[in-house]
Scaffold this motif. Structure first.
Motif, PDB file in Angstrom:
ATOM      1  N   ASP A 118      34.692  34.846  41.067  1.00 22.70           N
ATOM      2  CA  ASP A 118      33.990  36.247  40.590  1.00 22.70           C
ATOM      3  C   ASP A 118      34.072  37.396  41.863  1.00 22.70           C
ATOM      4  OD1 ASP A 118      33.435  34.988  38.276  1.00 22.70           O
ATOM      5  OD2 ASP A 118      31.379  34.500  38.915  1.00 22.70           O
TER       6      ASP A 118
ATOM      7  N   TYR B 202      37.598  38.674  42.103  1.00 20.99           N
ATOM      8  CA  TYR B 202      38.087  39.437  41.035  1.00 20.99           C
ATOM      9  C   TYR B 202      37.429  40.648  41.127  1.00 20.99           C
ATOM     10  CZ  TYR B 202      39.035  40.642  36.159  1.00 20.99           C
ATOM     11  OH  TYR B 202      39.507  41.565  35.091  1.00 20.99           O
TER      12      TYR B 202
ATOM     13  N   TRP C  28      40.987  27.237  26.966  1.00 20.54           N
ATOM     14  CA  TRP C  28      41.142  28.849  26.286  1.00 20.54           C
ATOM     15  C   TRP C  28      40.682  28.777  24.999  1.00 20.54           C
ATOM     16  CZ3 TRP C  28      44.125  30.703  22.751  1.00 20.54           C
ATOM     17  CH2 TRP C  28      44.370  31.976  22.590  1.00 20.54           C
TER      18      TRP C  28
ATOM     19  N   TRP D 229      38.769  38.639  26.052  1.00 18.32           N
ATOM     20  CA  TRP D 229      38.321  39.903  26.858  1.00 18.32           C
ATOM     21  C   TRP D 229      38.832  39.990  28.411  1.00 18.32           C
ATOM     22  CZ3 TRP D 229      35.949  43.736  24.658  1.00 18.32           C
ATOM     23  CH2 TRP D 229      35.133  43.588  23.405  1.00 18.32           C
ATOM     24  N   ASP D 230      39.302  38.651  29.007  1.00 17.66           N
ATOM     25  CA  ASP D 230      39.621  38.455  30.065  1.00 17.66           C
ATOM     26  C   ASP D 230      40.999  38.827  30.339  1.00 17.66           C
ATOM     27  OD1 ASP D 230      37.223  37.300  30.423  1.00 17.66           O
ATOM     28  OD2 ASP D 230      37.604  35.495  29.675  1.00 17.66           O
ATOM     29  N   HIS D 231      41.673  39.148  29.251  1.00 19.26           N
ATOM     30  CA  HIS D 231      43.355  39.460  29.590  1.00 19.26           C
ATOM     31  C   HIS D 231      43.659  40.557  28.980  1.00 19.26           C
ATOM     32  CE1 HIS D 231      43.017  34.858  30.067  1.00 19.26           C
ATOM     33  NE2 HIS D 231      44.003  34.914  30.800  1.00 19.26           N
TER      34      HIS D 231
END
Length: 246
Positions: free
Chosen positions: A69, A72, A169, A230-232
């Protein structure tokens, strides 16, 4: 003999003169600070039973997820790699997490300025190992009871996601299509297996394949925006070759 050659003598102090001299000497010593000082009066203060807890310095040493975290956020906001001194203060597990988070955050922050644009059939791979491939399978005819708008052409697409990440995922995004300057419409046709993107979890190292259909105006002028989650960062597939970035 001259009277001035006789030695001078001091008559002994007697009586009141001796007492006065002694008092004068004590006064002089006190003025010079040589006499013993008088202790100041001390007023006792009320004792307190509460004690302030000692503040502990926050530490960033922790789990892999904490490192990820932090990395990132660091990569996404500044794009500046942490120095060796910074990383040396963390545990090995934390460092691994920080590096993974940093590279993902930095690359996706850069990609967010311009979403990758490519042709149908070209795989898109993110830094964390997730891979997407969308192929245009051509025309199809919706079933009688299919939910679909009125379009001259209906196209079928196959989506394949390979989970090369270290975690499970699942899809939580959406797909949009434009054709000839007109928004397309997704086909929901359970008889032929068109029901949108699945949300079933995909374990690390596994893949999932599904198909989606869309009504379009001009198949030769086709653009599809795919958001997996939402992460890619989103991927744009298009038939317009001049727009391809890879």
């Amino acid at each position: 003999m001259s009277p001035y050659t006789q030695p001078l003598s001091v008559p002994p102090l007697r009586g009141a003169r001796a007492v006065a001299a002694a008092l004068s000497l004590v006064g002089s010593l006190t003025a010079c600070g040589l006499a013993a000082p008088v202790a100041p009066e001390v007023t006792p203060t009320a004792s307190s039973t509460s004690t302030e807890p000692a503040e502990t310095e926050p530490t960033l040493t922790g789990t892999y997820q904490e490192g990820y975290d932090l990395g990132y956020e660091h990569g996404s906001t500044t794009g500046a790699r942490a120095g060796t001194t910074f990383l040396a203060e963390r545990t090995e597990q934390f460092n691994d997490g920080y590096e993974a988070g940093y590279s993902t955050g930095k690359d996706e922050a850069e990609a967010a300025n311009q979403n990758p644009v490519t042709s149908f059939g070209t795989p898109m791979e993110w830094e964390d190992g997730l891979t997407l491939t969308v192929t245009n399978d051509g025309y199809f005819t919706p079933s009688e009871w299919a939910a679909v708008g009125d379009f001259p052409t209906y196209l079928s697409f196959t989506f394949t996601v390979t989970n090369g990440t270290a975690t499970t995922w699942s899809s939580s995004g959406y797909t949009q299509v434009t054709s000839g300057g007109v928004a397309g419409d997704e086909v929901y046709d359970s008889d032929q297996g068109y029901g949108g993107a699945p949300t079933a979890p995909v374990l690390a190292g596994q893949s999932i394949t599904w198909k989606q259909g869309f009504g379009v105006t001009d198949p030769a002028d086709l653009t599809m925006n795919v958001s997996l989650d939402w992460d890619h960062v989103d991927v744009v597939y298009t038939t317009v070759e001049d727009a391809w970035t890879f």
